[in-house]
Design a protein around this motif. Structure first.
Motif, PDB file in Angstrom:
ATOM      1  N   PHE A  96      44.514   9.503  37.326  1.00 44.91           N
ATOM      2  CA  PHE A  96      45.243   8.367  36.774  1.00 44.91           C
ATOM      3  C   PHE A  96      46.709   8.375  37.195  1.00 44.91           C
ATOM      4  CE2 PHE A  96      47.409   5.976  33.387  1.00 44.91           C
ATOM      5  CZ  PHE A  96      46.676   4.799  33.420  1.00 44.91           C
ATOM      6  N   LEU A  97      47.320   9.557  37.210  1.00 51.54           N
ATOM      7  CA  LEU A  97      48.747   9.663  37.545  1.00 51.54           C
ATOM      8  C   LEU A  97      48.990   9.852  39.041  1.00 51.54           C
ATOM      9  CD1 LEU A  97      49.960  11.915  34.597  1.00 51.54           C
ATOM     10  CD2 LEU A  97      50.213   9.432  34.853  1.00 51.54           C
ATOM     11  N   GLU A  98      47.898   9.948  39.808  1.00 47.24           N
ATOM     12  CA  GLU A  98      47.989  10.161  41.253  1.00 47.24           C
ATOM     13  C   GLU A  98      48.900  11.345  41.562  1.00 47.24           C
ATOM     14  OE1 GLU A  98      49.143   6.422  42.965  1.00 47.24           O
ATOM     15  OE2 GLU A  98      47.236   5.487  42.457  1.00 47.24           O
ATOM     16  N   CYS A  99      48.494  12.507  41.031  1.00 44.31           N
ATOM     17  CA  CYS A  99      49.286  13.716  41.216  1.00 44.31           C
ATOM     18  C   CYS A  99      48.360  14.910  41.377  1.00 44.31           C
ATOM     19  CB  CYS A  99      50.239  13.917  40.041  1.00 44.31           C
ATOM     20  SG  CYS A  99      49.417  14.302  38.470  1.00 44.31           S
ATOM     21  N   GLN A 100      48.946  16.062  41.575  1.00 43.84           N
ATOM     22  CA  GLN A 100      48.222  17.321  41.685  1.00 43.84           C
ATOM     23  C   GLN A 100      48.409  18.120  40.399  1.00 43.84           C
ATOM     24  OE1 GLN A 100      46.313  18.357  44.375  1.00 43.84           O
ATOM     25  NE2 GLN A 100      46.629  16.231  45.013  1.00 43.84           N
ATOM     26  N   PRO A 101      47.484  19.025  40.076  1.00 37.65           N
ATOM     27  CA  PRO A 101      47.651  19.848  38.876  1.00 37.65           C
ATOM     28  C   PRO A 101      48.988  20.586  38.839  1.00 37.65           C
ATOM     29  CG  PRO A 101      45.430  20.094  39.703  1.00 37.65           C
ATOM     30  CD  PRO A 101      46.181  19.289  40.723  1.00 37.65           C
ATOM     31  N   GLY A 102      49.468  21.007  39.995  1.00 37.46           N
ATOM     32  CA  GLY A 102      50.751  21.700  40.067  1.00 37.46           C
ATOM     33  C   GLY A 102      51.934  20.824  39.696  1.00 37.46           C
ATOM     34  N   ASP A 103      51.752  19.511  39.727  1.00 34.26           N
ATOM     35  CA  ASP A 103      52.807  18.600  39.285  1.00 34.26           C
ATOM     36  C   ASP A 103      52.907  18.579  37.763  1.00 34.26           C
ATOM     37  OD1 ASP A 103      53.307  17.805  41.947  1.00 34.26           O
ATOM     38  OD2 ASP A 103      51.801  16.216  41.820  1.00 34.26           O
ATOM     39  N   LEU A 104      51.843  19.006  37.094  1.00 27.61           N
ATOM     40  CA  LEU A 104      51.770  18.945  35.636  1.00 27.61           C
ATOM     41  C   LEU A 104      51.993  20.292  34.964  1.00 27.61           C
ATOM     42  CD1 LEU A 104      48.559  16.745  35.377  1.00 27.61           C
ATOM     43  CD2 LEU A 104      50.939  15.980  35.248  1.00 27.61           C
ATOM     44  N   LEU A 105      51.667  21.363  35.668  1.00 29.72           N
ATOM     45  CA  LEU A 105      51.733  22.704  35.095  1.00 29.72           C
ATOM     46  C   LEU A 105      52.648  23.586  35.930  1.00 29.72           C
ATOM     47  CD1 LEU A 105      47.907  23.175  34.512  1.00 29.72           C
ATOM     48  CD2 LEU A 105      49.596  22.429  32.835  1.00 29.72           C
ATOM     49  N   GLU A 106      53.435  24.398  35.251  1.00 30.74           N
ATOM     50  CA  GLU A 106      54.350  25.308  35.936  1.00 30.74           C
ATOM     51  C   GLU A 106      54.263  26.680  35.283  1.00 30.74           C
ATOM     52  OE1 GLU A 106      59.108  25.718  36.905  1.00 30.74           O
ATOM     53  OE2 GLU A 106      58.372  23.934  35.893  1.00 30.74           O
ATOM     54  N   TYR A 107      54.260  27.710  36.103  1.00 31.13           N
ATOM     55  CA  TYR A 107      54.244  29.074  35.596  1.00 31.13           C
ATOM     56  C   TYR A 107      55.659  29.628  35.614  1.00 31.13           C
ATOM     57  CZ  TYR A 107      53.626  34.100  35.399  1.00 31.13           C
ATOM     58  OH  TYR A 107      53.730  35.419  35.044  1.00 31.13           O
ATOM     59  N   LEU A 108      56.125  30.071  34.458  1.00 37.45           N
ATOM     60  CA  LEU A 108      57.426  30.720  34.345  1.00 37.45           C
ATOM     61  C   LEU A 108      57.205  32.095  33.735  1.00 37.45           C
ATOM     62  CD1 LEU A 108      59.691  27.838  32.963  1.00 37.45           C
ATOM     63  CD2 LEU A 108      59.576  28.708  35.288  1.00 37.45           C
ATOM     64  N   PRO A 109      57.477  33.132  34.501  1.00 36.27           N
ATOM     65  CA  PRO A 109      57.307  34.473  33.941  1.00 36.27           C
ATOM     66  C   PRO A 109      58.128  34.620  32.666  1.00 36.27           C
ATOM     67  CG  PRO A 109      57.825  34.587  36.280  1.00 36.27           C
ATOM     68  CD  PRO A 109      57.992  33.156  35.849  1.00 36.27           C
ATOM     69  N   GLY A 110      57.559  35.272  31.702  1.00 38.16           N
ATOM     70  CA  GLY A 110      58.251  35.418  30.425  1.00 38.16           C
ATOM     71  C   GLY A 110      57.626  36.517  29.616  1.00 38.16           C
ATOM     72  N   ASP A 111      57.317  36.199  28.399  1.00 41.82           N
ATOM     73  CA  ASP A 111      56.748  37.171  27.474  1.00 41.82           C
ATOM     74  C   ASP A 111      55.289  37.420  27.834  1.00 41.82           C
ATOM     75  OD1 ASP A 111      56.125  38.821  25.422  1.00 41.82           O
ATOM     76  OD2 ASP A 111      56.387  37.331  23.828  1.00 41.82           O
ATOM     77  N   GLU A 112      55.058  38.430  28.639  1.00 41.88           N
ATOM     78  CA  GLU A 112      53.706  38.750  29.078  1.00 41.88           C
ATOM     79  C   GLU A 112      52.850  39.269  27.938  1.00 41.88           C
ATOM     80  OE1 GLU A 112      52.584  37.833  32.015  1.00 41.88           O
ATOM     81  OE2 GLU A 112      54.568  37.124  32.528  1.00 41.88           O
ATOM     82  N   GLN A 113      53.464  39.726  26.868  1.00 43.14           N
ATOM     83  CA  GLN A 113      52.711  40.210  25.702  1.00 43.14           C
ATOM     84  C   GLN A 113      51.839  39.115  25.136  1.00 43.14           C
ATOM     85  OE1 GLN A 113      52.510  43.356  24.648  1.00 43.14           O
ATOM     86  NE2 GLN A 113      50.960  42.731  23.155  1.00 43.14           N
ATOM     87  N   GLU A 114      52.347  37.863  25.129  1.00 41.18           N
ATOM     88  CA  GLU A 114      51.566  36.741  24.612  1.00 41.18           C
ATOM     89  C   GLU A 114      50.301  36.560  25.434  1.00 41.18           C
ATOM     90  OE1 GLU A 114      53.488  33.021  23.936  1.00 41.18           O
ATOM     91  OE2 GLU A 114      55.333  33.995  23.286  1.00 41.18           O
ATOM     92  N   VAL A 115      50.408  36.717  26.753  1.00 49.33           N
ATOM     93  CA  VAL A 115      49.255  36.572  27.643  1.00 49.33           C
ATOM     94  C   VAL A 115      48.254  37.677  27.350  1.00 49.33           C
ATOM     95  CG1 VAL A 115      48.476  36.583  30.032  1.00 49.33           C
ATOM     96  CG2 VAL A 115      50.594  35.408  29.428  1.00 49.33           C
ATOM     97  N   ASP A 116      48.735  38.912  27.215  1.00 52.26           N
ATOM     98  CA  ASP A 116      47.846  40.038  26.928  1.00 52.26           C
ATOM     99  C   ASP A 116      47.136  39.846  25.595  1.00 52.26           C
ATOM    100  OD1 ASP A 116      48.575  41.235  29.293  1.00 52.26           O
ATOM    101  OD2 ASP A 116      50.095  42.528  28.391  1.00 52.26           O
ATOM    102  N   ASP A 117      47.843  39.330  24.601  1.00 55.55           N
ATOM    103  CA  ASP A 117      47.247  39.102  23.286  1.00 55.55           C
ATOM    104  C   ASP A 117      46.141  38.060  23.341  1.00 55.55           C
ATOM    105  OD1 ASP A 117      48.935  40.961  22.183  1.00 55.55           O
ATOM    106  OD2 ASP A 117      50.326  39.479  21.346  1.00 55.55           O
ATOM    107  N   ALA A 118      46.279  37.073  24.237  1.00 53.45           N
ATOM    108  CA  ALA A 118      45.285  36.007  24.353  1.00 53.45           C
ATOM    109  C   ALA A 118      43.986  36.498  24.979  1.00 53.45           C
ATOM    110  CB  ALA A 118      45.850  34.844  25.163  1.00 53.45           C
ATOM    111  N   LEU A 119      44.078  37.544  25.786  1.00 56.14           N
ATOM    112  CA  LEU A 119      42.887  38.073  26.447  1.00 56.14           C
ATOM    113  C   LEU A 119      42.121  38.889  25.462  1.00 56.14           C
ATOM    114  CD1 LEU A 119      44.414  39.154  29.851  1.00 56.14           C
ATOM    115  CD2 LEU A 119      43.167  37.081  29.338  1.00 56.14           C
TER     116      LEU A 119
END
Length: 77
Positions: free
Chosen positions: A54-77
């Motif tokens: 619909f927006l004529e874009c790529q997923p990378g236009d919508l999502l961005e990875y910013l390194p940060g609190d990796e603990q949150e990522v580990d907790d989600a796994l």
């Protein structure tokens, strides 16, 4: 969370209202609002594909990875 959702920026660039996008994708405006605010834990690839279509874009236009609190990522796994 190190994933930033840039959906609001793409909506503004394309001059599209959230209501139009929600209708096209088949989700509620409330759920779209949660997605825009980064308040969701996941998104189906099919939903992401419809948004990109619909927006004529790529997923990378919508999502961005910013390194940060990796603990949150580990907790989600």
């Amino acid at each position: 969370m190190p994933i930033i959702v840039r959906l609001d920026l793409m909506l503004a660039k394309r001059k599209v209202r959230s209501r139009e996008l929600a209708a096209h994708v088949g989700i509620t405006e409330q759920n779209l609002s949660l997605l825009k605010g980064g308040k969701v834990r996941g998104i189906r690839f099919a939903t992401l594909a419809l948004i990109c279509e619909f927006l004529e874009c790529q997923p990378g236009d919508l999502l961005e990875y910013l390194p940060g609190d990796e603990q949150e990522v580990d907790d989600a796994l």
